[in-house]
Design an enzyme around this catalytic site. Structure first.
Site, mmCIF file in Angstrom:
data_model
loop_
_atom_site.group_PDB
_atom_site.id
_atom_site.type_symbol
_atom_site.label_atom_id
_atom_site.label_comp_id
_atom_site.label_asym_id
_atom_site.label_seq_id
_atom_site.Cartn_x
_atom_site.Cartn_y
_atom_site.Cartn_z
ATOM 1 C CB THR A 171 -65.782 11.881 24.526
ATOM 2 O OG1 THR A 171 -65.314 10.538 24.557
ATOM 3 C CG2 THR A 171 -65.179 12.659 25.668
ATOM 4 C CB THR A 222 -63.841 14.485 21.940
ATOM 5 O OG1 THR A 222 -64.407 13.291 21.378
ATOM 6 C CG2 THR A 222 -64.065 15.632 20.979
#
Ligand code: ASP
Length: 305
Positions: A171, A222
């Site tokens: 991410t 993340t």
């Protein structure tokens, strides 16, 4: 007036044994380009909001990360993208979940923020909003890469329960503080490989994976999204800093400890009104980088860097 930019490209099992020299080099180069894109905005006196969008767009287009092009695939082999953006002055925010046809979901999230009365749009409706508002479209042929198909096949071969074993979260996110003292945060992801049933993680959820408040700071997360949702990570870090006066590094570390206690893994990047440039993670590594008007540029992957 000073400015600060911190970015990430995901946290997870990043060790020197698992990352090839090509991946290492490619990811560092992309992080450098994303820093440059955001820093160009901030050093010219631009807004934190423009800077985080610019940095995240670079990472979305780069195949090394799980966002935009090269996103992780669903159980059915589709790239379903989530993204959010938030600015800290009016706490205005926009987000999208499960979009399948937009090249840069972070810009779609910004369009939701600026051109609708809503905060979060999902699925087909978000795809329609994207087309109606003239966002650049990109088909699955652009978004899906062979390496992600291979990862999906590997996961399927291990069985459905190995949902996020051996994860290398990729991410992407950015947080910035501009020369006017305002902060902003953005996060973009394909979620987790093999996700099903319209699963949505923390990234597009304001307060979980993304949050910005000029009174406290800006956060992008993340990791194993379900835990970040349950811990309300991004808002919790800001709330602790705002209500207790705790430094952002201490607030981030404490909340990441809490995530770990629940069983979650991952990391956060944080900046604040004082220009702090913080990261905190409980995984082996995290793709991360920072730069500021008073801060030397640094790019790192492994935990010991
Ligand atoms: N947090 C993301 C999600 O759960 C995954 C990641 O960070 O890579 O969707």
């Amino acid at each position: 007036m000073t400015w600060t930019l911190v970015i990430h490209g995901g946290a997870g099992m990043m060790t020197r044994e698992r990352i090839t020299p090509e991946q290492d080099e490619g990811a560092r180069a992309a992080l450098g380009q994303a820093l440059d894109a955001g820093a160009a905005v901030l050093s010219a006196g631009g807004s934190a909001l423009d800077a985080v969008e610019a940095a995240v767009r670079v990472l979305e287009d780069d195949p090394h990360f799980n966002a935009g092009r090269g996103a992780a695939l669903t159980h059915e082999g589709v790239a379903e993208l989530d993204a959010a953006i938030m600015e800290g002055t009016g706490r205005d925010a926009g987000a999208v979940a499960g979009v399948t046809g937009t090249r840069n979901p972070v810009s779609l999230a910004r369009a939701v923020m600026e051109q609708s009365r809503h905060v979060l749009l999902g699925g087909e409706g978000a795809d329609l909003f994207s087309r109606d508002h003239g966002l650049e479209q990109a088909g699955q042929d652009w978004l899906v890469l062979p390496e992600r198909r291979r990862q999906l096949e590997e996961l399927r071969a291990r069985g459905a329960d190995s949902f996020d074993v051996d994860m290398k979260y990729g991410t992407v996110g950015a947080v910035a503080r501009d020369t006017a003292g305002h902060v902003a945060a953005a996060t973009s992801t394909g979620g987790v490989t093999g996700k099903r049933w319209g699963r949505i993680g923390d990234s597009p959820l304001i307060g979980a994976g993304t949050y910005a408040d000029d009174r406290a700071g800006a956060v992008s997360a993340t990791g194993s999204g379900e835990y970040f949702i349950r811990a309300g990570v991004a808002h919790e870090i800001c709330a602790r800093a705002r209500l207790t006066g705790m430094p952002l590094q201490a607030a981030a570390d404490a909340v990441m400890d809490d995530v770990k206690a629940l069983g979650g893994r991952g990391g956060v990047i944080v900046t604040g009104p004082g220009g702090e440039a913080v990261w905190s993670f409980n995984t082996a590594g995290m793709f991360r980088a920072r730069v500021g008007s008073d801060l030397a540029r640094s790019i790192a992957i492994y935990g010991d860097e």
